[in-house]
Design a protein around this motif. Structure first.
Motif, PDB file in Angstrom:
ATOM      1  N   LYS A  11       0.845  -1.203   0.000  1.00 19.65           N
ATOM      2  CA  LYS A  11       0.000   0.000   0.000  1.00 19.65           C
ATOM      3  C   LYS A  11       0.882   1.256   0.000  1.00 19.65           C
ATOM      4  O   LYS A  11       0.618   2.209  -0.748  1.00 19.65           O
ATOM      5  N   HIS A  12       1.944   1.235   0.795  1.00 20.26           N
ATOM      6  CA  HIS A  12       2.875   2.366   0.842  1.00 20.26           C
ATOM      7  C   HIS A  12       3.613   2.532  -0.489  1.00 20.26           C
ATOM      8  O   HIS A  12       3.701   3.643  -1.031  1.00 20.26           O
ATOM      9  N   MET A  13       4.139   1.437  -1.030  1.00 18.33           N
ATOM     10  CA  MET A  13       4.872   1.519  -2.291  1.00 18.33           C
ATOM     11  C   MET A  13       3.975   2.051  -3.409  1.00 18.33           C
ATOM     12  O   MET A  13       4.389   2.896  -4.209  1.00 18.33           O
ATOM     13  N   SER A  14       2.750   1.546  -3.472  1.00 19.54           N
ATOM     14  CA  SER A  14       1.825   1.984  -4.510  1.00 19.54           C
ATOM     15  C   SER A  14       1.521   3.473  -4.381  1.00 19.54           C
ATOM     16  O   SER A  14       1.550   4.215  -5.369  1.00 19.54           O
ATOM     17  N   GLY A  15       1.250   3.915  -3.166  1.00 19.75           N
ATOM     18  CA  GLY A  15       0.991   5.337  -2.943  1.00 19.75           C
ATOM     19  C   GLY A  15       2.181   6.187  -3.326  1.00 19.75           C
ATOM     20  O   GLY A  15       2.051   7.235  -3.970  1.00 19.75           O
ATOM     21  N   ASN A  16       3.361   5.722  -2.972  1.00 22.74           N
ATOM     22  CA  ASN A  16       4.589   6.447  -3.302  1.00 22.74           C
ATOM     23  C   ASN A  16       4.795   6.517  -4.809  1.00 22.74           C
ATOM     24  O   ASN A  16       5.044   7.588  -5.365  1.00 22.74           O
ATOM     25  N   MET A  17       4.693   5.378  -5.491  1.00 19.14           N
ATOM     26  CA  MET A  17       4.933   5.358  -6.935  1.00 19.14           C
ATOM     27  C   MET A  17       3.897   6.200  -7.680  1.00 19.14           C
ATOM     28  O   MET A  17       4.258   6.969  -8.580  1.00 19.14           O
ATOM     29  N   ARG A  18       2.635   6.067  -7.319  1.00 18.02           N
ATOM     30  CA  ARG A  18       1.607   6.840  -8.019  1.00 18.02           C
ATOM     31  C   ARG A  18       1.793   8.337  -7.780  1.00 18.02           C
ATOM     32  O   ARG A  18       1.649   9.144  -8.693  1.00 18.02           O
ATOM     33  N   SER A  19       2.164   8.711  -6.555  1.00 20.32           N
ATOM     34  CA  SER A  19       2.374  10.120  -6.251  1.00 20.32           C
ATOM     35  C   SER A  19       3.602  10.671  -6.981  1.00 20.32           C
ATOM     36  O   SER A  19       3.543  11.722  -7.607  1.00 20.32           O
ATOM     37  N   ARG A  20       4.701   9.957  -6.907  1.00 21.33           N
ATOM     38  CA  ARG A  20       5.948  10.441  -7.514  1.00 21.33           C
ATOM     39  C   ARG A  20       5.879  10.514  -9.035  1.00 21.33           C
ATOM     40  O   ARG A  20       6.455  11.397  -9.640  1.00 21.33           O
ATOM     41  N   TRP A  21       5.186   9.546  -9.654  1.00 18.27           N
ATOM     42  CA  TRP A  21       5.295   9.396 -11.103  1.00 18.27           C
ATOM     43  C   TRP A  21       4.101   9.893 -11.892  1.00 18.27           C
ATOM     44  O   TRP A  21       4.148   9.944 -13.114  1.00 18.27           O
ATOM     45  N   THR A  22       3.033  10.293 -11.234  1.00 17.08           N
ATOM     46  CA  THR A  22       1.924  10.940 -11.933  1.00 17.08           C
ATOM     47  C   THR A  22       2.382  12.360 -12.259  1.00 17.08           C
ATOM     48  O   THR A  22       2.785  13.099 -11.359  1.00 17.08           O
ATOM     49  N   ASP A  23       2.358  12.720 -13.523  1.00 16.81           N
ATOM     50  CA  ASP A  23       2.822  14.048 -13.963  1.00 16.81           C
ATOM     51  C   ASP A  23       4.239  14.331 -13.460  1.00 16.81           C
ATOM     52  O   ASP A  23       4.533  15.413 -12.939  1.00 16.81           O
TER      53      ASP A  23
END
Length: 176
Positions: A49-61
């Motif tokens: 859950k943490h990794m997914s949140g991190n990746m989506r936040s960092r790599w969206t736009d």
């Protein structure tokens, strides 16, 4: 030239670490994905859950907005809740897809652009390296917890203990 080589290398490294997580997650049940060691360590689910949140936040736009998105709630990523196995696996896939697609879309000249993470400037290359340090750290946790859960039923994801010589002989034999 070197920028293209770097981007290809990064994608290869991330694919390798994702595969280690894929194999571990694939060997576990929903209950095992939620299992937490004694004390307050995270379950595999919470790490995902943490990794997914991190990746989506960092790599969206990635090139155009701060890597810490207003919609991300990092603290909630570490709160246990019972969600189905399919949802856990979807979180895993969604995070990786977001990041890998964003990196695949980069051009070598993008590596020198400035991006922000929590308002701190980074050149894009450094932001990628930061992620390349962060995600394998958590994949290692996932693999270690999986190994703890499976105990003697664990299938090694690399060279099994006591098999280094056999592995080396096989590898050298392929070159001849």
């Amino acid at each position: 030239m070197i920028g293209k080589i770097f981007l290809d290398s990064v994608l290869k490294r991330f694919a390798y670490y994702k595969s280690l997580g894929d194999q571990t997650i694939g060997a576990l049940t929903a209950a095992q994905l939620h299992w937490q060691p004694e004390g307050e360590p995270n379950s595999i689910y919470l790490i995902i859950k943490h990794m997914s949140g991190n990746m989506r936040s960092r790599w969206t736009d990635f090139l155009t907005s701060d890597g810490e998105k207003p919609w991300r709630n990092r603290d909630v990523e570490f709160e246990a809740d019972e969600i189905p196995e399919a949802t856990i696996r979807q979180l895993w896939e969604d995070g990786w897809k977001c990041m890998l697609d964003a990196i695949a879309a980069l051009q070598p000249e993008d590596l020198e652009k400035t991006v922000y993470i929590r308002s701190e400037p980074h050149i894009a290359l450094d932001a990628i390296n930061r992620q390349l340090a962060h995600l394998p750290y958590h994949v290692g946790q996932i693999v270690y917890i999986g190994k703890m859960i499976k105990k003697n039923d664990w299938q090694s994801l690399s060279i099994p203990k006591g098999k280094s010589q056999d592995f080396n002989q096989e590898m050298f034999g392929k070159k001849q």
